[in-house]
Design a protein around this motif. Structure first.
Motif, PDB file in Angstrom:
ATOM      1  N   ASP A 244      11.933   0.844  50.315  1.00 11.15           N
ATOM      2  CA  ASP A 244      11.091   1.073  49.136  1.00 11.15           C
ATOM      3  C   ASP A 244       9.708   1.594  49.511  1.00 11.15           C
ATOM      4  O   ASP A 244       9.109   2.377  48.770  1.00 11.15           O
ATOM      5  N   THR A 245       9.186   1.151  50.633  1.00 13.59           N
ATOM      6  CA  THR A 245       7.813   1.468  51.025  1.00 13.59           C
ATOM      7  C   THR A 245       7.672   2.830  51.693  1.00 13.59           C
ATOM      8  O   THR A 245       6.662   3.514  51.522  1.00 13.59           O
ATOM      9  N   ARG A 246       8.668   3.233  52.472  1.00 14.32           N
ATOM     10  CA  ARG A 246       8.574   4.492  53.233  1.00 14.32           C
ATOM     11  C   ARG A 246       8.187   5.702  52.397  1.00 14.32           C
ATOM     12  O   ARG A 246       7.253   6.428  52.757  1.00 14.32           O
ATOM     13  N   PRO A 247       8.851   5.962  51.271  1.00 12.52           N
ATOM     14  CA  PRO A 247       8.478   7.158  50.508  1.00 12.52           C
ATOM     15  C   PRO A 247       7.052   7.108  49.962  1.00 12.52           C
ATOM     16  O   PRO A 247       6.363   8.127  49.904  1.00 12.52           O
ATOM     17  N   VAL A 248       6.594   5.918  49.588  1.00  6.81           N
ATOM     18  CA  VAL A 248       5.242   5.771  49.047  1.00  6.81           C
ATOM     19  C   VAL A 248       4.210   6.070  50.137  1.00  6.81           C
ATOM     20  O   VAL A 248       3.274   6.843  49.935  1.00  6.81           O
ATOM     21  N   VAL A 249       4.386   5.464  51.304  1.00  6.76           N
ATOM     22  CA  VAL A 249       3.445   5.668  52.403  1.00  6.76           C
ATOM     23  C   VAL A 249       3.501   7.117  52.884  1.00  6.76           C
ATOM     24  O   VAL A 249       2.474   7.708  53.216  1.00  6.76           O
ATOM     25  N   ARG A 250       4.679   7.690  52.889  1.00 11.47           N
ATOM     26  CA  ARG A 250       4.819   9.104  53.289  1.00 11.47           C
ATOM     27  C   ARG A 250       4.011  10.004  52.368  1.00 11.47           C
ATOM     28  O   ARG A 250       3.326  10.923  52.800  1.00 11.47           O
ATOM     29  N   ARG A 251       4.074   9.750  51.057  1.00 12.45           N
ATOM     30  CA  ARG A 251       3.303  10.563  50.106  1.00 12.45           C
ATOM     31  C   ARG A 251       1.805  10.387  50.303  1.00 12.45           C
ATOM     32  O   ARG A 251       1.031  11.312  50.090  1.00 12.45           O
ATOM     33  N   LEU A 252       1.385   9.195  50.735  1.00 12.97           N
ATOM     34  CA  LEU A 252      -0.035   8.959  50.987  1.00 12.97           C
ATOM     35  C   LEU A 252      -0.563   9.820  52.135  1.00 12.97           C
ATOM     36  O   LEU A 252      -1.761  10.075  52.217  1.00 12.97           O
ATOM     37  N   ALA A 253       0.326  10.263  53.013  1.00 10.27           N
ATOM     38  CA  ALA A 253      -0.089  11.126  54.124  1.00 10.27           C
ATOM     39  C   ALA A 253      -0.557  12.477  53.599  1.00 10.27           C
ATOM     40  O   ALA A 253      -1.251  13.208  54.307  1.00 10.27           O
ATOM     41  N   GLY A 254      -0.191  12.804  52.363  1.00 10.59           N
ATOM     42  CA  GLY A 254      -0.660  14.039  51.741  1.00 10.59           C
ATOM     43  C   GLY A 254       0.002  15.286  52.261  1.00 10.59           C
ATOM     44  O   GLY A 254      -0.468  16.384  52.041  1.00 10.59           O
ATOM     45  N   GLU A 255       1.100  15.129  52.962  1.00  9.59           N
ATOM     46  CA  GLU A 255       1.790  16.280  53.520  1.00  9.59           C
ATOM     47  C   GLU A 255       3.270  16.148  53.221  1.00  9.59           C
ATOM     48  O   GLU A 255       3.777  15.063  53.042  1.00  9.59           O
ATOM     49  N   ARG A 256       3.922  17.261  53.207  1.00 15.20           N
ATOM     50  CA  ARG A 256       5.365  17.256  52.983  1.00 15.20           C
ATOM     51  C   ARG A 256       6.087  17.308  54.330  1.00 15.20           C
ATOM     52  O   ARG A 256       6.856  18.217  54.597  1.00 15.20           O
ATOM     53  N   LYS A 257       5.802  16.357  55.170  1.00 15.09           N
ATOM     54  CA  LYS A 257       6.422  16.290  56.483  1.00 15.09           C
ATOM     55  C   LYS A 257       7.674  15.442  56.420  1.00 15.09           C
ATOM     56  O   LYS A 257       7.836  14.623  55.515  1.00 15.09           O
ATOM     57  N   ARG A 258       8.502  15.615  57.436  1.00 20.80           N
ATOM     58  CA  ARG A 258       9.683  14.750  57.523  1.00 20.80           C
ATOM     59  C   ARG A 258       9.226  13.332  57.828  1.00 20.80           C
ATOM     60  O   ARG A 258       8.138  13.118  58.357  1.00 20.80           O
ATOM     61  N   MET A 259      10.062  12.393  57.489  1.00 21.56           N
ATOM     62  CA  MET A 259       9.743  10.995  57.742  1.00 21.56           C
ATOM     63  C   MET A 259       9.695  10.763  59.243  1.00 21.56           C
ATOM     64  O   MET A 259      10.611  11.137  59.966  1.00 21.56           O
ATOM     65  N   SER A 260       8.622  10.193  59.712  1.00 15.31           N
ATOM     66  CA  SER A 260       8.474   9.873  61.132  1.00 15.31           C
ATOM     67  C   SER A 260       7.424   8.780  61.263  1.00 15.31           C
ATOM     68  O   SER A 260       6.647   8.542  60.330  1.00 15.31           O
ATOM     69  N   PRO A 261       7.365   8.123  62.415  1.00 13.52           N
ATOM     70  CA  PRO A 261       6.313   7.128  62.613  1.00 13.52           C
ATOM     71  C   PRO A 261       4.917   7.740  62.471  1.00 13.52           C
ATOM     72  O   PRO A 261       4.002   7.096  61.955  1.00 13.52           O
ATOM     73  N   ASP A 262       4.752   8.993  62.892  1.00 14.43           N
ATOM     74  CA  ASP A 262       3.446   9.663  62.783  1.00 14.43           C
ATOM     75  C   ASP A 262       3.032   9.840  61.323  1.00 14.43           C
ATOM     76  O   ASP A 262       1.870   9.613  60.970  1.00 14.43           O
ATOM     77  N   THR A 263       3.968  10.254  60.493  1.00 15.44           N
ATOM     78  CA  THR A 263       3.688  10.432  59.070  1.00 15.44           C
ATOM     79  C   THR A 263       3.366   9.079  58.423  1.00 15.44           C
ATOM     80  O   THR A 263       2.437   8.970  57.624  1.00 15.44           O
ATOM     81  N   LEU A 264       4.130   8.052  58.790  1.00 16.86           N
ATOM     82  CA  LEU A 264       3.889   6.724  58.231  1.00 16.86           C
ATOM     83  C   LEU A 264       2.555   6.158  58.698  1.00 16.86           C
ATOM     84  O   LEU A 264       1.864   5.480  57.941  1.00 16.86           O
ATOM     85  N   LEU A 265       2.163   6.460  59.927  1.00 16.01           N
ATOM     86  CA  LEU A 265       0.853   6.043  60.426  1.00 16.01           C
ATOM     87  C   LEU A 265      -0.254   6.730  59.634  1.00 16.01           C
ATOM     88  O   LEU A 265      -1.203   6.092  59.187  1.00 16.01           O
ATOM     89  N   ALA A 266      -0.123   8.038  59.438  1.00 13.95           N
ATOM     90  CA  ALA A 266      -1.139   8.783  58.676  1.00 13.95           C
ATOM     91  C   ALA A 266      -1.260   8.233  57.258  1.00 13.95           C
ATOM     92  O   ALA A 266      -2.371   8.039  56.739  1.00 13.95           O
ATOM     93  N   GLY A 267      -0.124   7.946  56.604  1.00 13.77           N
ATOM     94  CA  GLY A 267      -0.158   7.382  55.257  1.00 13.77           C
ATOM     95  C   GLY A 267      -0.803   6.008  55.220  1.00 13.77           C
ATOM     96  O   GLY A 267      -1.579   5.696  54.308  1.00 13.77           O
ATOM     97  N   SER A 268      -0.515   5.179  56.224  1.00 15.18           N
ATOM     98  CA  SER A 268      -1.122   3.843  56.294  1.00 15.18           C
ATOM     99  C   SER A 268      -2.630   3.930  56.483  1.00 15.18           C
ATOM    100  O   SER A 268      -3.386   3.156  55.895  1.00 15.18           O
ATOM    101  N   ILE A 269      -3.076   4.895  57.287  1.00 19.85           N
ATOM    102  CA  ILE A 269      -4.514   5.057  57.508  1.00 19.85           C
ATOM    103  C   ILE A 269      -5.192   5.577  56.246  1.00 19.85           C
ATOM    104  O   ILE A 269      -6.296   5.146  55.909  1.00 19.85           O
ATOM    105  N   HIS A 270      -4.524   6.441  55.502  1.00 21.00           N
ATOM    106  CA  HIS A 270      -5.085   6.895  54.222  1.00 21.00           C
ATOM    107  C   HIS A 270      -5.214   5.714  53.259  1.00 21.00           C
ATOM    108  O   HIS A 270      -6.198   5.608  52.525  1.00 21.00           O
TER     109      HIS A 270
END
Length: 139
Positions: free
Chosen positions: A101-127
């Motif tokens: 449930d959380t992955r897509p939300v945090v991915r969108r917070l990264a502000g980019e349309r990147k594939r799901m990855s730990p890097d994208t999830l890190l960027a979303g968490s920092i945002h």
């Protein structure tokens, strides 16, 4: 075993797959002598190894990104970088309902349309952390 006998070796192979689309992420190999420490619970060992492969790299990335969040003292910045890196990995690897449930939300917070990855999830968490700091009342 006599000194002229060849040791018996075991090869373990693990394939990591992306939990979102099932694509193969990587193949890991371990070679160990039968009866040595690797002969213990290999499933747990392999899971921990694949889980922690990206941790130092993600922690460095989080450390750098946290430099722009707010002036943090060194100890707090290290702590937050480690926690955010671990969270990104756990979120990426978990098949639990909360992670799905959380992955897509945090991915969108990264502000980019990147594939799901730990890097994208890190960027979303920092945002998310940045937004929390910006919106928190001054104490």
């Amino acid at each position: 075993m006599s000194e002229h006998e060849a040791p018996t070796l075991s090869l373990w192979v693990a394939t990591a797959h992306d939990p979102e689309n099932g694509r193969q992420r990587g193949v890991y190999h371990w070679l160990g002598q039968v009866g040595d420490a690797l002969d213990i619970d290999m499933r747990a060992f392999i899971y921990r190894q694949t889980e922690q492969d990206d941790l130092p790299r993600l922690m460095r990335s989080a450390w750098q990104q946290l430099g722009g969040v707010s002036p943090l003292d060194c100890e707090l910045r290290v702590y937050l970088a480690a926690q955010l890196a671990a969270l990104a990995l756990r979120l990426d690897l978990s098949d639990a309902g909360w992670a799905l449930d959380t992955r897509p939300v945090v991915r969108r917070l990264a502000g980019e349309r990147k594939r799901m990855s730990p890097d994208t999830l890190l960027a979303g968490s920092i945002h998310l952390l940045t937004a929390h700091v910006a919106l928190s009342p001054d104490e």
